[in-house]
Design a protein around this motif. Structure first.
Motif, PDB file in Angstrom:
ATOM      1  N   UNK A 167      -0.447   4.724  -3.449  1.00 23.43           N
ATOM      2  CA  UNK A 167       0.655   4.914  -2.231  1.00 23.43           C
ATOM      3  C   UNK A 167      -0.325   5.338  -1.139  1.00 23.43           C
ATOM      4  N   UNK A 168       0.106   5.107   0.279  1.00 23.62           N
ATOM      5  CA  UNK A 168      -0.486   5.697   1.239  1.00 23.62           C
ATOM      6  C   UNK A 168      -1.628   4.435   1.636  1.00 23.62           C
ATOM      7  N   UNK A 169      -2.591   4.858   2.343  1.00 24.35           N
ATOM      8  CA  UNK A 169      -3.573   4.007   3.101  1.00 24.35           C
ATOM      9  C   UNK A 169      -4.812   3.960   1.821  1.00 24.35           C
ATOM     10  N   UNK A 170      -4.508   3.375   0.695  1.00 23.15           N
ATOM     11  CA  UNK A 170      -5.447   3.095  -0.185  1.00 23.15           C
ATOM     12  C   UNK A 170      -5.128   1.808  -0.896  1.00 23.15           C
ATOM     13  N   UNK A 171      -5.928   1.570  -2.074  1.00 24.38           N
ATOM     14  CA  UNK A 171      -5.787   0.382  -2.956  1.00 24.38           C
ATOM     15  C   UNK A 171      -4.230   0.529  -3.757  1.00 24.38           C
ATOM     16  N   UNK A 172      -3.487  -0.298  -3.608  1.00 23.41           N
ATOM     17  CA  UNK A 172      -2.299   0.117  -4.333  1.00 23.41           C
ATOM     18  C   UNK A 172      -2.351  -0.502  -5.728  1.00 23.41           C
ATOM     19  N   UNK A 173      -1.491  -0.342  -6.609  1.00 24.14           N
ATOM     20  CA  UNK A 173      -1.540  -0.772  -7.983  1.00 24.14           C
ATOM     21  C   UNK A 173      -1.705  -1.976  -8.115  1.00 24.14           C
ATOM     22  N   UNK A 174      -2.877  -2.654  -8.555  1.00 21.97           N
ATOM     23  CA  UNK A 174      -3.089  -4.006  -8.934  1.00 21.97           C
ATOM     24  C   UNK A 174      -1.917  -4.489  -9.881  1.00 21.97           C
TER      25      UNK A 174
END
Length: 441
Positions: A167-174
């Motif tokens: 969550x947030x400004x990152x890689x979201x769960x593939x």
């Protein structure tokens, strides 16, 4: 007896469709009775207060939730979405009511034993309300207090062998479709690639360092069952580069309306649609007009096939995907936030999926795109918006991919062509004396 009167929410139960309000009321009643004797770690009436604050929001026409800012578990920057109620005195059970995202297994395969353990944990340390699954794909655990976050995280990671999602400004769960585990159309092992990249990019998933969110989604074929082409910054869609396989005998069985060969594999058999018409239902609907049926023979101009899957879906026993399979990579899809919704743009038409070399061709594309986006992307700018701002040609440059006809979405609208120095013979520098030999004053 309900804790709060909810006349507006009650209206949502009056229609013919299942209502989330009914589910919440049922969960509130379960918690009130507590027949299992659970030692609740958050207020027992939290779901009652959840219904109450939602009713108040409907009455006022505005939300009574405020974002919790940075709240989470130690060492992780993502996985928890902080939620606080701005009416804590009226609804103390949801004064803080955080959401936890849990990384779902590939293909969303669960054992009943695992699901029971997960729901028991959430009944104990949360509201018991879940969403299976969120739009990104995660298991969503709705509603707990700040002190319970670390407790839930410890149990998930140490006892369940399960991690938080992004969550947030990152890689979201593939997220991936069932792929080759269940589907005959799958052109690569979606679960294997999804699992590999989830492990490969743990730092990007849990410690936000991007301009904004970034999503991977994996579709085994162009049917796009997880809608990667519309919902992910980088989608991996199975495809093939040889010809569609045709069983002419089976084609004629469909044409002859053989009951053992129902169109669409019998998916629409609940209604009498009349006899099967191959012209009306298959060849006439081909988006590029590359099919024809003459003299009991179906032919396909495969060079003009766009892999829409329609003909294969309608006649699955007669047509099959090719044998030279792999995937296409598309970039830039997103929901309508700044510049409106976008579909993914084709970046790599075909890559053979090779787990033996740790998917090096795929990770090279990913990391080149990330390097550019993290350097040039503005705050809260999705990849698709950066592509719109700087141009698809810039994306090709940073990834080292040569332009090809498949990249053309529509004819260019800019009449000017700008050359780079390395594209012009001799570059920008000119020898004046040499020039004057051919061009006198």
């Amino acid at each position: 007896m309900a804790k709060h009167e909810t006349p507006l929410l009650d209206e949502l139960e009056s229609g013919p469709w299942p209502s989330f309000v009914s589910d919440l009321k049922q969960q509130a009643e379960v918690r009130a009775k507590n027949e299992k004797g659970v030692e609740f770690q958050i207020p027992q009436d939290c779901v009652d207060d959840l219904l109450g604050v939602l009713e108040l929001s409907y009455k006022h026409g505005r939300t009574h939730w405020k974002h919790g800012g940075i709240v989470g578990v130690f060492g992780y920057g993502g996985g928890v979405i902080g939620r606080y109620c701005d009416q804590p005195k009226l609804f103390p059970g949801v004064e803080h009511f955080h959401t936890m995202r849990v990384n779902q297994p590939c293909g969303k395969y669960y054992s009943t034993e695992y699901l029971r353990k997960l729901t028991d944990l959430w009944d104990f340390r949360g509201s018991g309300v879940t969403n299976m699954h969120g739009a990104t794909g995660d298991i969503i655990l709705l509603g707990t207090t700040t002190p319970q976050l670390e407790e839930v995280f410890w149990t998930l990671t140490h006892d369940f062998n399960q991690d938080l999602g992004g969550s947030g400004s990152n890689l979201r769960t593939p997220a991936d479709c069932l792929g080759q585990s269940r589907c005959e159309y799958a052109c690569y092992d979606t679960s294997a690639l999804c699992h590999f990249l989830t492990n490969e990019y743990q730092d990007e998933l849990h410690r936000p360092a991007f301009p904004y969110k970034f999503k991977f989604k994996f579709d085994g074929c162009p049917n796009c069952c997880v809608a990667s082409i519309a919902r992910s910054d980088m989608s991996f869609i199975g495809t093939w580069k040889d010809d569609i396989r045709i069983d002419q005998d089976a084609v004629n069985k469909y044409v002859e309306n053989d009951p053992a060969y129902p169109a669409n594999a019998g998916a629409h058999k609940g209604k009498d649609w009349g006899p099967f018409d191959i012209e009306k239902e298959v060849t006439g609907l081909c988006p590029t007009g590359c099919m024809k049926f003459e003299n009991k023979k179906l032919t396909i101009d495969n060079a003009n096939c766009t892999r829409c899957m329609h003909c294969i879906n309608v006649m699955p026993r007669a047509l099959k995907v090719g044998k030279e399979t792999g995937l296409s990579i598309l970039c830039g899809a997103k929901a309508p936030i700044l510049d409106g919704a976008q579909m993914g743009s084709l970046l790599v038409p075909f890559i053979e999926v090779n787990p033996d070399n740790d998917y090096e061709e795929i990770t090279e594309v990913i990391e080149n795109v990330w390097d550019w986006w993290m350097e040039e992307g503005k705050n809260r700018e999705r990849l698709g918006e950066l592509i719109m701002r700087q141009g698809f040609q810039k994306l090709l440059e940073v990834t080292g991919i040569e332009a090809m006809p498949q990249h053309v979405a529509y004819p260019r609208t800019n009449p000017y062509i700008f050359w780079k120095e390395d594209e012009v013979t001799g570059g920008w520098e000119r020898d004046v004396e040499e020039y004057r030999k051919h061009h006198l004053r």
